[in-house]
Each structure stands twice: as structure tokens, then as C-alpha cells.
Design a protein around this motif. Structure first.
Motif, PDB file in Angstrom:
ATOM      1  N   TYR A  79       0.839  -1.197   0.000  1.00 54.11           N
ATOM      2  CA  TYR A  79       0.000   0.000   0.000  1.00 54.11           C
ATOM      3  C   TYR A  79       0.874   1.247   0.000  1.00 54.11           C
ATOM      4  CZ  TYR A  79      -3.630   3.333   1.125  1.00 54.11           C
ATOM      5  OH  TYR A  79      -4.488   4.401   1.079  1.00 54.11           O
ATOM      6  N   TRP A 128       1.009   4.660   0.886  1.00 49.80           N
ATOM      7  CA  TRP A 128       0.171   5.321   1.874  1.00 49.80           C
ATOM      8  C   TRP A 128       0.221   6.846   1.783  1.00 49.80           C
ATOM      9  CZ3 TRP A 128       1.912   5.680   7.601  1.00 49.80           C
ATOM     10  CH2 TRP A 128       0.884   6.172   8.400  1.00 49.80           C
ATOM     11  N   ARG A 158      -1.267  -0.728  -4.276  1.00 45.88           N
ATOM     12  CA  ARG A 158      -2.558  -0.058  -4.195  1.00 45.88           C
ATOM     13  C   ARG A 158      -2.367   1.292  -3.523  1.00 45.88           C
ATOM     14  NH1 ARG A 158      -8.125  -3.005  -2.834  1.00 45.88           N
ATOM     15  NH2 ARG A 158      -7.454  -3.991  -4.755  1.00 45.88           N
ATOM     16  N   THR A 159      -3.172   2.245  -3.900  1.00 42.95           N
ATOM     17  CA  THR A 159      -3.164   3.548  -3.254  1.00 42.95           C
ATOM     18  C   THR A 159      -4.555   4.147  -3.316  1.00 42.95           C
ATOM     19  OG1 THR A 159      -1.934   5.622  -3.041  1.00 42.95           O
ATOM     20  CG2 THR A 159      -2.484   4.919  -5.282  1.00 42.95           C
ATOM     21  N   HIS A 160      -4.813   5.092  -2.451  1.00 41.65           N
ATOM     22  CA  HIS A 160      -6.062   5.854  -2.455  1.00 41.65           C
ATOM     23  C   HIS A 160      -5.678   7.323  -2.567  1.00 41.65           C
ATOM     24  CE1 HIS A 160      -8.134   2.548   0.183  1.00 41.65           C
ATOM     25  NE2 HIS A 160      -7.695   2.099  -0.975  1.00 41.65           N
ATOM     26  N   THR A 182     -14.092   3.551  -6.052  1.00 40.29           N
ATOM     27  CA  THR A 182     -14.187   4.753  -5.226  1.00 40.29           C
ATOM     28  C   THR A 182     -14.927   4.392  -3.948  1.00 40.29           C
ATOM     29  OG1 THR A 182     -16.286   5.431  -6.217  1.00 40.29           O
ATOM     30  CG2 THR A 182     -14.268   6.329  -7.217  1.00 40.29           C
ATOM     31  N   TYR A 183     -14.794   5.237  -2.946  1.00 40.64           N
ATOM     32  CA  TYR A 183     -15.561   5.100  -1.711  1.00 40.64           C
ATOM     33  C   TYR A 183     -15.607   6.451  -1.023  1.00 40.64           C
ATOM     34  CZ  TYR A 183     -11.229   5.072   1.043  1.00 40.64           C
ATOM     35  OH  TYR A 183     -10.033   5.409   1.620  1.00 40.64           O
ATOM     36  N   ASP A 200     -14.925   8.369   2.514  1.00 36.02           N
ATOM     37  CA  ASP A 200     -14.221   8.137   3.774  1.00 36.02           C
ATOM     38  C   ASP A 200     -15.063   8.583   4.972  1.00 36.02           C
ATOM     39  OD1 ASP A 200     -13.912  10.914   4.045  1.00 36.02           O
ATOM     40  OD2 ASP A 200     -11.776  10.899   3.568  1.00 36.02           O
ATOM     41  N   LYS A 230     -13.031   9.167  -2.176  1.00 34.43           N
ATOM     42  CA  LYS A 230     -11.653   8.736  -2.419  1.00 34.43           C
ATOM     43  C   LYS A 230     -11.639   7.836  -3.644  1.00 34.43           C
ATOM     44  CE  LYS A 230      -9.163   9.603   1.607  1.00 34.43           C
ATOM     45  NZ  LYS A 230      -8.213   8.904   2.408  1.00 34.43           N
ATOM     46  N   ILE A 262      -9.679   4.742  -5.561  1.00 37.45           N
ATOM     47  CA  ILE A 262      -8.806   3.591  -5.312  1.00 37.45           C
ATOM     48  C   ILE A 262      -8.090   3.242  -6.618  1.00 37.45           C
ATOM     49  CG2 ILE A 262      -8.696   1.195  -4.524  1.00 37.45           C
ATOM     50  CD1 ILE A 262     -11.557   1.698  -3.317  1.00 37.45           C
ATOM     51  N   GLU A 308      -4.776   0.870  -8.445  1.00 35.98           N
ATOM     52  CA  GLU A 308      -3.913  -0.295  -8.269  1.00 35.98           C
ATOM     53  C   GLU A 308      -3.026  -0.466  -9.498  1.00 35.98           C
ATOM     54  OE1 GLU A 308      -5.000  -4.107  -6.080  1.00 35.98           O
ATOM     55  OE2 GLU A 308      -5.178  -4.676  -8.197  1.00 35.98           O
TER      56      GLU A 308
END
Length: 146
Positions: A70, A72, A106-108, A130-131, A133, A139, A141, A143
């Protein structure tokens, strides 16, 4: 100006850790106990860009699991931007992930961090979702297969 890069599994309390936290605070507005949060991450990996002893950029990531790394947090001092430092830090992080046999990174990110979003896409990341937070902010997502 001679920029050099260094990698660490952890940072002991001192100038480099203080420089990283200070730069993070300058970019994002608060430290959010970054040093304490880094201590909690599995297989932490830190890449720093330095001008002399001054931290001018950083990229921090950790193991999500045995197969995924990840990416971060990261940032570059505003006065050093547009010189390829973020790309250099990302390339170092991806090389580390390859050496450690991760299958994917992976990153957000947020839409407001457009330069980071574009760099991720230019570097081979795909948007996979997406999601929203905890603060109600959307956010993205991303990869990248290794």
C-alpha cells in the motif's frame, strides 16, 4: 542543489523523522500523529528525497498482505515541485515492491490531489473503485500490477 534519495524500514527519533513529519504537516495541515501511525504499519518502507540534510520529499508505504503493498503517504516541498522528485520517489517505492515480490501496489487519493492522481495514472495505475471516507469525502482507489 544536489538531491539524493535514501530508503528506510523505519526512522529513529531525530532530524529525518522530524523533517518528514514537518513536511507532512506543511503539505497536509496537521501531523495526525504520523510518527505513531507509522510505528503501527506492517513492513513499513520509507523513501526520502533530501537536499543536504533537509527532507524535501517522502513516500511511505507498507504491506497490506503478502501480495499487496500500500502506497500510503507522500509529498514534495512546494519549492521543489515540478523537478521529477515525486516520480523519483514513486519509482524507488515500486522497485522496492518488486524486490519484495509484491504482485500489486494499491493507493487511495482524492480528486483534489490532481497532480498525484495524474502521476499515478501515468505510472501505470488503474482506477479500480471509489468510496466515501469517514469525513464524507470521496476517495479514488488505484492499483498497479507489478
Amino acid at each position: 542543489m544536489s538531491i539524493r534519495y535514501k530508503s528506510f524500514a523505519m526512522l529513529e527519533p531525530g532530524d529525518l523523522l522530524n523533517g518528514l513529519v514537518s513536511l507532512h504537516t506543511k503539505i497536509f495541515g496537521s501531523s495526525d500523529d504520523l510518527a505513531g501511525r507509522m510505528d503501527e504499519k506492517p513492513k513499513l518502507h520509507i523513501d526520502l528525497a533530501l537536499d543536504g540534510d533537509r527532507v524535501i520529499g517522502y513516500k511511505v508505504g507498507y504491506a497490506l498482505n503478502r501480495e499487496q503493498f500500500y502506497s500510503w503517504l507522500g509529498g514534495v516541498d512546494e519549492s521543489y515541485r515540478h523537478q521529477g522528485i515525486a516520480r523519483g520517489l514513486m519509482e524507488r517505492q515500486h522497485e522496492y515492491a518488486r524486490q519484495e515480490s509484491y504482485n500489486a501496489i494499491r493507493t487511495h487519493t482524492k480528486n483534489k490531489w490532481r497532480n498525484m492522481l495524474l502521476l499515478n495514472i501515468q505510472s501505470g495505475f488503474d482506477i479500480i473503485g471509489t468510496y466515501t471516507d469517514d469525513t464524507g469525502e470521496p476517495k479514488i482507489i488505484l492499483e498497479k500490477k507489478m
